[in-house]
Design a protein around this motif. Sequence first.
Motif: not given
Length: 276
Positions: A1, A12-16, A208, A213, A252
Motif C-alpha cells: 500500500m 502506508l502498510s506501516s501507519p504514518k 477499508k 488507506p 494508515s
Amino acid sequence: MTINCKGFLIDLSSPKVMGILNLTPDSFYDGGKYKNETQILQQVERMLLEGSTFIDLGAYSSRPGADHISIEEEKKRILPVVTLILSKFPDAILSIDTFRSEIAKQCIDAGAAIINDISAGNLDKKMIQTVGQLKVPYIMMHMKGTPQTMKSLNQYEDLIKDIQFYFSQKVAEARSEGINDIIIDPGFGFAKNIDQNFELLRSLDLLKFQGLPVLAGISRKSMIYKTLDINPSESLNGTTSLNTIALLKGASILRVHDVKEAMECIALTNKYRAQY
C-alpha cells in the motif's frame, strides 16, 4: 500500500503521522498560534524531528460554524507558507487542506505534494478533475453541507452504509479522472454527533475497501473533550486512547496536533501486532 509523493513512494502498510499546521486565526485548538515565519518553521521542524511523514497546511478553518473566507484570503495565508517551508525543508511532504481547486493547483505548483479535501469535490466541482490532472495523492473526506451548516446535517438512515456508499461513488469519480492514489477520511466531527463519531470509530475497519488507506483525524476533537467534560487543551490523553483504537481498526494515517505522542502510539501498536 503505497502513495507517490513527488516521485517518492510512501509505504502506508506501516501507519504514518500527518502533523497539523493551522494557518487560521480561529481553529478550535491552535488557531492563531503560528503568527510569523520563525514560529511556523520551528513548529514544522519539531514535527519533522518527532517523526511526522506529512505536514498538513490549512488556511480555511473547517470547525463547525467557522467563518467563511474568500479564495484571495486563503491564498494569501497559505501560498507564502508553502514556499517558506520548502525553502527551509525542501524534502518535506506538504499536504494542502483545501476544498478549492485553484488553491490546490497553485500549492502543488509551488511544491506541495498532496491535496486534502474535506468535501471530496462537493464544494468545488473542478477539484477532482484538477487533482487528476496534477497526478498527486488525494485525501477525500466524508462530510455533508459546509463547515457553516454541517452541524445540523447529521441525520442518517444507516451511518456506516451511507458513508460506504458515499465513498464508493467518490472513489469511482476520482478513478475516472485518473487519480491513482486515494486516501479515505471518514470525517470525525463533520456532520456527525458524538455518538455517531464513536459508532464510526467502532466500524472504521469496514471502510477499508478496495485496499485504500484510511486517515483518522481525531486529534483533540469534541468527541473527546465533550465526553470527558474538559477543554481541547486537556485532550491529549484522550486523543492517544482513541488513536490507538483507530490503529487497531486499520487506520494508515493519524492526522494529529501532537506528533511525538502519535509516533509512540504507532510504535506500541506495531509491537502489539508483532506479538499476536
